[in-house]
Design a protein around this motif. Structure first.
Motif, mmCIF file in Angstrom:
data_model
loop_
_atom_site.group_PDB
_atom_site.id
_atom_site.type_symbol
_atom_site.label_atom_id
_atom_site.label_comp_id
_atom_site.label_asym_id
_atom_site.label_seq_id
_atom_site.Cartn_x
_atom_site.Cartn_y
_atom_site.Cartn_z
ATOM 1 N N HIS A 18 0.811 -1.220 0.000
ATOM 2 C CA HIS A 18 0.000 0.000 0.000
ATOM 3 C C HIS A 18 0.843 1.268 0.000
ATOM 4 C CE1 HIS A 18 -2.883 -3.106 1.239
ATOM 5 N NE2 HIS A 18 -3.758 -2.356 0.599
ATOM 6 N N TRP A 19 2.146 1.116 0.153
ATOM 7 C CA TRP A 19 3.056 2.259 0.029
ATOM 8 C C TRP A 19 3.716 2.307 -1.352
ATOM 9 C CZ3 TRP A 19 1.848 5.741 3.135
ATOM 10 C CH2 TRP A 19 1.544 5.491 4.473
ATOM 11 N N MET A 20 3.322 1.430 -2.256
ATOM 12 C CA MET A 20 3.894 1.399 -3.610
ATOM 13 C C MET A 20 2.999 2.209 -4.548
ATOM 14 S SD MET A 20 4.818 -2.645 -3.868
ATOM 15 C CE MET A 20 5.230 -2.516 -5.622
ATOM 16 N N PRO A 21 3.402 3.424 -4.939
ATOM 17 C CA PRO A 21 2.538 4.271 -5.777
ATOM 18 C C PRO A 21 2.127 3.606 -7.093
ATOM 19 C CG PRO A 21 4.366 5.554 -4.903
ATOM 20 C CD PRO A 21 4.659 4.127 -4.577
ATOM 21 N N LEU A 22 3.047 2.858 -7.714
ATOM 22 C CA LEU A 22 2.721 2.265 -9.011
ATOM 23 C C LEU A 22 1.777 1.073 -8.856
ATOM 24 C CD1 LEU A 22 6.146 2.504 -10.876
ATOM 25 C CD2 LEU A 22 4.280 4.175 -10.732
ATOM 26 N N ALA A 23 1.940 0.311 -7.768
ATOM 27 C CA ALA A 23 0.987 -0.783 -7.506
ATOM 28 C C ALA A 23 -0.403 -0.208 -7.260
ATOM 29 C CB ALA A 23 1.448 -1.611 -6.309
ATOM 30 N N ARG A 24 -0.469 0.874 -6.509
ATOM 31 C CA ARG A 24 -1.766 1.503 -6.265
ATOM 32 C C ARG A 24 -2.372 2.010 -7.578
ATOM 33 N NH1 ARG A 24 0.992 4.591 -2.286
ATOM 34 N NH2 ARG A 24 0.307 6.505 -3.329
ATOM 35 N N ALA A 25 -1.540 2.627 -8.418
ATOM 36 C CA ALA A 25 -2.043 3.149 -9.693
ATOM 37 C C ALA A 25 -2.605 2.023 -10.559
ATOM 38 C CB ALA A 25 -0.928 3.886 -10.436
#
Length: 323
Positions: free
Chosen positions: A169-176
């Motif tokens: 949940h701290w990975m911006p690209l995974a969230r995107a």
């Protein structure tokens, strides 16, 4: 017409290291939540097998070739979920009959490696797996990293369900990548919800305009030792587990967040089935002011490429084709 969806987080203690017994508990708890009317049920990270607290709390356990860590690893390899595991069948029957979805974290074995996997049980469909992409430093000692092939979502009649675990949940690209799929309900699996995990879950809800079920677990030192004995430990790891902090070492604090980031339900630090009724129209209302995959995405400036191929590590090539 307003569309409502009742959801539940099962906040409870796993049976550490003894996955067979843990599955029995998970099935009973899932059925209890379903009887309360929940159509989506979430368990925390590592519920099947328990979170490896010895790596988190005992520094020597992270040393190369530590005998206690080696035994615990072997126990989990022997117990871990493997392939189309027949032990899943009773839970799958419950999901099929009730027409619900259940997300539960646990240890999965692929060849000789362990993965931290979220298993999403769906009505009359194969279990959807998500293998954790990014591990904490202690977890890297015992777990493999997942790949893009397990980033799928489930299409329910009322919307989409996705799942990630803790540090993802701290990975911006995974969230995107997940926001691009248009989640209605997101399962955020944690070992426990400390303040920073709570912030990450609320932020995910606000950013993605989805409901977030932030599911934590409870764990006590004596439960880890009891699970070790139940799993048939030979004693070489007992001294290691005796060094765990006394009393409660995971504190739950599960929570449910609305698409505006506001907490709508929270559990304490004891076993609990946390229930909430969601107004799914809130997703559309939230997208009117924030759509990070659309109006606010700036696709003319930013582009994200996601490799969804499975990475087995070995590619066999036909000698005749190369000739």
């Amino acid at each position: 017409m307003t569309q409502k969806l009742k959801v539940a987080i099962v906040q409870d203690s796993p049976v550490p290291l003894a996955i067979d017994a843990g599955l029995e508990r998970a099935i009973a708890k899932a059925r209890e939540a379903i009887e309360k009317g929940a159509r989506v049920v979430a368990f925390g990270e590592g519920f099947l097998g328990g979170y490896p607290a010895w790596l988190e709390h005992i520094a020597p356990a992270r040393l190369w070739d530590h005998p206690g860590t080696r035994e615990l690893h072997a126990l989990l390899l022997g117990q871990a979920i493997h392939g189309e595991d027949p032990r899943f069948q009773p839970l799958q029957w419950s999901v099929d009959i009730a027409n619900v979805a259940v997300s539960i974290g646990g240890f999965e074995r692929v060849r000789g490696s362990l993965y931290a996997t979220q298993f999403l049980f769906r009505p009359k469909a194969p279990v959807l797996r998500h293998r954790k992409l990014v591990l904490t430093p202690p977890e890297k000692l015992m777990l493999g990293q997942g790949d893009g092939s397990t980033m799928g979502l489930h299409d329910a009649p009322w919307g989409k369900i996705g799942q990630l675990a803790s540090t993802e949940h701290w990975m911006p690209l995974a969230r995107a990548a997940m926001h691009h799929e248009g989640e209605t309900v997101h399962i955020a699996a944690w070992s426990e919800l400390n303040d920073i995990a709570m912030l990450a879950s609320a932020h995910y809800a606000f950013e993605g305009r989805s409901f977030v079920l932030a599911a934590g677990t409870i764990q006590y030192k004596q439960e880890v030792i009891a699970g070790y004995e139940r799993a048939g430990g030979d004693g070489s790891a007992r001294k290691l587990l005796d060094r765990l902090p006394e009393g409660q070492i995971q504190h739950g604090r599960s929570a449910i967040f609305a698409p505006d980031g506001v907490m709508i339900a929270q559990a304490g630090t004891a076993p609990e089935i946390l229930i909430a009724e969601l107004d799914l129209d809130e997703v559309g209302r939230g997208l009117a002011t924030m759509d990070v995959d659309g109006a606010q995405a700036r696709h003319d400036v930013f582009e994200l490429s996601v490799d969804r191929r499975a990475r087995a590590g070995i590619v066999d090539k036909d000698d005749s084709a190369a000739a």
